[in-house]
Scaffold this motif. Structure first.
Motif, short mmCIF file in Angstrom:
data_model
loop_
_atom_site.label_atom_id
_atom_site.label_comp_id
_atom_site.label_asym_id
_atom_site.label_seq_id
_atom_site.Cartn_x
_atom_site.Cartn_y
_atom_site.Cartn_z
N GLU A 69 -1.92 -5.11 -3.19
CA GLU A 69 -0.57 -5.53 -2.82
C GLU A 69 -0.23 -6.87 -3.46
OE1 GLU A 69 -0.15 -3.45 1.59
OE2 GLU A 69 -0.31 -5.62 1.40
N ASN A 112 -3.55 1.96 -3.59
CA ASN A 112 -4.28 2.68 -2.55
C ASN A 112 -4.91 1.76 -1.52
OD1 ASN A 112 -3.80 5.29 -3.68
ND2 ASN A 112 -5.34 4.82 -5.24
N ASN A 141 8.05 1.64 -3.32
CA ASN A 141 7.04 1.62 -2.27
C ASN A 141 7.00 2.97 -1.57
OD1 ASN A 141 5.81 -1.15 -2.15
ND2 ASN A 141 7.98 -1.74 -2.00
N ALA A 142 6.11 3.11 -0.61
CA ALA A 142 5.94 4.39 0.09
C ALA A 142 7.24 4.81 0.73
CB ALA A 142 4.83 4.27 1.13
N GLY A 143 7.54 6.09 0.64
CA GLY A 143 8.76 6.63 1.25
C GLY A 143 9.41 7.75 0.48
N PRO A 144 9.90 7.55 -0.78
CA PRO A 144 9.86 6.29 -1.52
C PRO A 144 10.93 5.30 -1.06
CG PRO A 144 10.96 7.95 -2.83
CD PRO A 144 10.52 8.64 -1.57
N ASN A 145 10.61 4.03 -1.18
CA ASN A 145 11.51 2.94 -0.88
C ASN A 145 11.71 2.15 -2.16
OD1 ASN A 145 12.81 0.63 -0.06
ND2 ASN A 145 11.25 -0.01 1.39
N LYS A 152 0.83 -1.20 0.00
CA LYS A 152 0.00 0.00 0.00
C LYS A 152 0.87 1.26 0.00
CE LYS A 152 -3.74 2.29 2.52
NZ LYS A 152 -4.63 2.24 3.71
N GLY A 153 0.54 2.19 -0.90
CA GLY A 153 1.33 3.40 -1.06
C GLY A 153 2.39 3.28 -2.13
N GLY A 154 2.55 2.10 -2.70
CA GLY A 154 3.55 1.88 -3.73
C GLY A 154 3.12 2.43 -5.08
N TYR A 155 4.07 2.48 -6.01
CA TYR A 155 3.81 3.07 -7.33
C TYR A 155 4.55 2.26 -8.38
CZ TYR A 155 4.07 6.42 -11.21
OH TYR A 155 4.01 7.02 -12.45
N GLU A 189 -0.97 3.48 -8.84
CA GLU A 189 -0.61 3.72 -7.44
C GLU A 189 -1.49 2.85 -6.55
OE1 GLU A 189 -0.11 7.36 -4.19
OE2 GLU A 189 -0.64 7.79 -6.29
#
Length: 471
Positions: free
Chosen positions: A140, A135, A166-170, A47-50, A133
């Motif tokens: 996932e 949400n 992923n979220a962060g971005p990571n 979740k939050g990834g792109y 993206e």
């Protein structure tokens, strides 16, 4: 001017640095591609990834009229485990191409919920772009970008760019995100092991052999390779680029690999523990393994640097697996030879007790070595294909745990100590007041002449020296 192999290794590493796949910012250019199904990249997204995939400059040459309308393009599949998407698509493609089956391309029509299709269409000169993206938790999974086509006619060329994070971005996959911390923790663990090992060596200066110093160098190189791997992955995680730390890691991991197999060969042959020098066959094995390990590490580096979908990736991966197996076999042979010799030596009158103790040590080390190689080469790999996408870091955890345990057990078994049966002076344990013990020449089953194994080779160094003094 002659240059050493280390110099050429550094040159190759520097040349590869320009094609580094950092994080998951990748660029792929395929020309004259004739394969039907192959994976380009896999990345675990939460979740939050792109994810963004852009295909441009594609061209299809030589496609016949019968297959003109059949699917050629990319399928982006969401799964839970590594490799499962590619396996499903390969089975679908084989099923479609088998005789007697209905000739309907499995990629025509409406796509499944877990699939996104980007199709090459004749006359369409614009790029194919898909971005998404995440949400919600339902999105996932492990996203795999796979090239597929129903027809095997024609040659395809294309250029693909993708960005995944992923979220962060990571910029590490969900299953790789914990790896910087994992490698740092193992750096601490191996540092502690090195500290206690060196502390023990300083307490037993009279029982030290050259092999013990080589073992110290090995654990130092292992610690450094883990440390720089942690730094490398940390920068990839937060920026998407390693900033040259990958080159430092590759340098130390290459030295570590060469040192590891060299130490195993030396221990297995009994160098400086049972005999002062290597015989001719053991030298040949050593000279065989060293360049193989250099090539194995080079193949591992190239395999890590280039994208998964290129044909070079498959060639270098297969080369690495082949060379690694050859190195494992070469390391096991000297241990097996020593077991053979000590079994026969144990039957000699007056030396049974000493030789049986050493035989037991070698047999235990042999089982330990085989178990370690089997676990790290096969079991860990198989586990990686079944682990959920967000838990793949356990592959690295289990491999490093096994390596740490192997180092500790090997160090304990061959530690310098007065009560170590492997290192014990012969005269202390058997009825031989002069300590003048020798091993007869043994007939082996390996096609070797008995003359290759002389009296000195199976005698501890201090005993061999005492013989010279008596003479």
């Amino acid at each position: 001017m002659k240059f050493s192999p280390v110099f050429w290794t550094l040159v190759i590493l520097l040349s590869l640095s320009g094609t580094k796949v950092e994080g998951r910012k990748i660029k792929v250019k395929q020309e004259k591609e004739s394969r039907e199904v192959f994976a380009i990249e896999e990345f675990g997204l939460v979740k939050g990834g792109y994810i963004k995939v852009e295909v441009k400059s594609y061209d299809v040459i030589g496609k016949d009229e019968e297959s003109k309308d059949e699917f050629i393009g990319f399928v982006i599949v969401r799964t839970e485990t590594e490799g499962s998407a590619l396996e499903v698509l390969r089975k679908e493609r084989m099923h479609y191409g088998s005789e007697g089956e209905e000739s309907v391309c499995p990629y025509q029509g409406e796509a499944e919920e877990s699939q996104i299709r980007l199709e090459f269409k004749e006359g369409n000169t614009t790029s194919l772009v898909w971005e998404h993206e995440l949400n919600g938790l339902d999105d996932e999974g492990l996203y795999s970008v796979i090239f597929v086509r129903c027809s095997n006619s024609g040659i395809v060329s294309f250029s693909l760019e993708s960005t995944m994070y992923n979220a962060g971005p990571n910029y590490l996959s969900a299953g790789d995100a914990p790896l910087p911390k994992v490698y740092f923790l193992f750096t601490v663990a191996f540092s502690l092991a090195m500290f206690f090992w060196i502390k023990h060596l300083r307490k037993q200066p009279s029982a030290l052999h050259n092999i013990h110093h080589m073992m110290s160098v090995l654990i130092l190189l292992k610690t450094l390779s883990l440390f720089f791997r942690a730094i490398d992955l940390h920068y990839v995680k937060v920026t998407g680029y390693a900033f040259g730390w990958n080159l430092v890691y590759y340098f130390f991991v290459t030295l570590n690999g060469i040192s590891f197999f060299t130490v195993l060969l030396m221990i297995g042959s009994g160098w400086t523990l049972l005999k002062p020098t290597l015989n001719e066959w053991e030298m040949k094995v050593l000279l065989f393994v060293l360049p193989l390990q250099l090539f194995a590490n080079l193949a591992l580096i190239v395999d890590d640097e280039i994208t998964k979908g290129s044909q070079r990736w498959f060639r270098w991966r297969d080369l690495f697996l082949l060379v690694d197996i050859l190195c494992v076999v070469a390391v096991v042979l000297p241990v097996f030879w020593q077991i053979k010799f000590l079994k026969q030596a144990a039957s000699v009158d007056g030396k049974a007790h000493l030789n049986l103790q050493k035989l037991k040590q070698f047999q235990t080390f042999y089982v330990q070595l085989i178990a370690y190689m089997y676990f790290t080469r096969i079991i860990v790999f198989l586990m990686g294909t079944t682990l959920p996408f967000h838990m793949t870091y356990w592959q690295a955890v289990l491999k490093e745990l096994a390596t740490l345990a192997f180092f500790i057990l090997t160090g304990y078994r061959f530690r310098p100590a007065a009560d170590n049966a492997y290192l014990r002076v012969a005269g202390e344990d058997i009825d031989d007041p002069d300590g003048d013990i020798f091993f007869d020449e043994f007939d082996t089953d390996f096609g070797l002449d008995d003359s290759e194994f002389t009296e000195q080779e199976l005698v501890p160094t201090n005993l061999a020296q005492s013989k010279v003094a008596k003479a």
